[in-house]
Design a protein around this motif. Sequence first.
Motif, PDB file in Angstrom:
ATOM      1  N   CYS A  99      -2.705  -1.746   5.821  1.00  0.00           N
ATOM      2  CA  CYS A  99      -4.058  -1.932   6.337  1.00  0.00           C
ATOM      3  C   CYS A  99      -4.832  -0.628   6.190  1.00  0.00           C
ATOM      4  O   CYS A  99      -4.256   0.433   6.002  1.00  0.00           O
ATOM      5  CB  CYS A  99      -4.042  -2.379   7.794  1.00  0.00           C
ATOM      6  SG  CYS A  99      -3.434  -1.139   8.933  1.00  0.00           S
ATOM      7  N   GLU A 100      -6.137  -0.724   6.270  1.00  0.00           N
ATOM      8  CA  GLU A 100      -7.009   0.438   6.198  1.00  0.00           C
ATOM      9  C   GLU A 100      -8.019   0.356   7.341  1.00  0.00           C
ATOM     10  O   GLU A 100      -9.223   0.412   7.124  1.00  0.00           O
ATOM     11  CB  GLU A 100      -7.709   0.478   4.841  1.00  0.00           C
ATOM     12  CG  GLU A 100      -6.735   0.567   3.672  1.00  0.00           C
ATOM     13  CD  GLU A 100      -7.406   0.450   2.333  1.00  0.00           C
ATOM     14  OE1 GLU A 100      -7.666   1.500   1.725  1.00  0.00           O
ATOM     15  OE2 GLU A 100      -7.671  -0.683   1.894  1.00  0.00           O
ATOM     16  N   ALA A 101      -7.522   0.206   8.536  1.00  0.00           N
ATOM     17  CA  ALA A 101      -8.374   0.003   9.709  1.00  0.00           C
ATOM     18  C   ALA A 101      -9.113   1.281  10.084  1.00  0.00           C
ATOM     19  O   ALA A 101      -8.556   2.371  10.014  1.00  0.00           O
ATOM     20  CB  ALA A 101      -7.527  -0.460  10.890  1.00  0.00           C
ATOM     21  N   TYR A 147      -8.004  -7.560  -1.247  1.00  0.00           N
ATOM     22  CA  TYR A 147      -9.073  -8.322  -0.609  1.00  0.00           C
ATOM     23  C   TYR A 147     -10.458  -7.891  -1.096  1.00  0.00           C
ATOM     24  O   TYR A 147     -11.456  -8.507  -0.761  1.00  0.00           O
ATOM     25  CB  TYR A 147      -8.986  -8.238   0.924  1.00  0.00           C
ATOM     26  CG  TYR A 147      -8.895  -6.835   1.461  1.00  0.00           C
ATOM     27  CD1 TYR A 147     -10.023  -6.059   1.660  1.00  0.00           C
ATOM     28  CD2 TYR A 147      -7.659  -6.280   1.767  1.00  0.00           C
ATOM     29  CE1 TYR A 147      -9.934  -4.766   2.137  1.00  0.00           C
ATOM     30  CE2 TYR A 147      -7.554  -4.988   2.253  1.00  0.00           C
ATOM     31  CZ  TYR A 147      -8.700  -4.246   2.435  1.00  0.00           C
ATOM     32  OH  TYR A 147      -8.608  -2.962   2.910  1.00  0.00           O
ATOM     33  N   ARG A 184       0.895  -1.153   0.000  1.00  0.00           N
ATOM     34  CA  ARG A 184       0.000   0.000   0.000  1.00  0.00           C
ATOM     35  C   ARG A 184       0.931   1.199   0.000  1.00  0.00           C
ATOM     36  O   ARG A 184       1.878   1.265   0.781  1.00  0.00           O
ATOM     37  CB  ARG A 184      -0.890  -0.020   1.238  1.00  0.00           C
ATOM     38  CG  ARG A 184      -1.996   0.989   1.183  1.00  0.00           C
ATOM     39  CD  ARG A 184      -3.042   0.689   2.283  1.00  0.00           C
ATOM     40  NE  ARG A 184      -3.766   1.899   2.538  1.00  0.00           N
ATOM     41  CZ  ARG A 184      -3.513   2.759   3.508  1.00  0.00           C
ATOM     42  NH1 ARG A 184      -2.573   2.511   4.378  1.00  0.00           N
ATOM     43  NH2 ARG A 184      -4.210   3.856   3.640  1.00  0.00           N
ATOM     44  N   TRP A 238      -3.146   0.530  -3.578  1.00  0.00           N
ATOM     45  CA  TRP A 238      -2.512  -0.771  -3.413  1.00  0.00           C
ATOM     46  C   TRP A 238      -1.789  -1.106  -4.703  1.00  0.00           C
ATOM     47  O   TRP A 238      -2.190  -0.675  -5.784  1.00  0.00           O
ATOM     48  CB  TRP A 238      -3.560  -1.848  -3.130  1.00  0.00           C
ATOM     49  CG  TRP A 238      -4.118  -1.788  -1.751  1.00  0.00           C
ATOM     50  CD1 TRP A 238      -5.199  -1.062  -1.342  1.00  0.00           C
ATOM     51  CD2 TRP A 238      -3.651  -2.471  -0.606  1.00  0.00           C
ATOM     52  NE1 TRP A 238      -5.421  -1.256  -0.005  1.00  0.00           N
ATOM     53  CE2 TRP A 238      -4.484  -2.127   0.471  1.00  0.00           C
ATOM     54  CE3 TRP A 238      -2.596  -3.358  -0.376  1.00  0.00           C
ATOM     55  CZ2 TRP A 238      -4.297  -2.626   1.749  1.00  0.00           C
ATOM     56  CZ3 TRP A 238      -2.416  -3.859   0.897  1.00  0.00           C
ATOM     57  CH2 TRP A 238      -3.258  -3.493   1.942  1.00  0.00           C
ATOM     58  N   SER A 260      -7.416   5.089  14.406  1.00  0.00           N
ATOM     59  CA  SER A 260      -6.696   4.667  13.197  1.00  0.00           C
ATOM     60  C   SER A 260      -5.516   5.585  12.890  1.00  0.00           C
ATOM     61  O   SER A 260      -4.590   5.193  12.194  1.00  0.00           O
ATOM     62  CB  SER A 260      -7.649   4.628  12.009  1.00  0.00           C
ATOM     63  OG  SER A 260      -8.181   5.921  11.755  1.00  0.00           O
TER      64      SER A 260
END
Length: 115
Positions: free
Chosen positions: A51-53, A30, A5, A14, A89
């Motif tokens: 990640c994209e939390a 995903y 990413r 990504w 985040s």
Amino acid sequence: MKLIRCRYHERIFWAEEGEREALVLPAAPYLGGELTGERVPLEEVALLAPCEASKIVAVGKNYLEHIQEMRQDFGDAAPEKPVLFLKPSTCISGPGDKITYPAFSKRVDYEGELA
């Protein structure tokens, strides 16, 4: 295949890491993102956390060694139930990012959380 990413100029996306290029995906892997054919120079992208939390739910004092460290420093006993806490985040850092400790910190533990 190595997925990354990254940021290129002001765009975040990504990609699949090539030898010298980032091979752009239109969406997160995903979510079904597949190669678009667009390529950007790998040396010009900044790597971001993979990640994209929206939030992080963490568990404290969840292994014996850490409980013993806390007991030694603070006299804390082992909790009867898991200790859960939230992190925003915005605390997610990417590879090589600087970590700034708050000036009021008396103790900072080195550990990772899954987001």
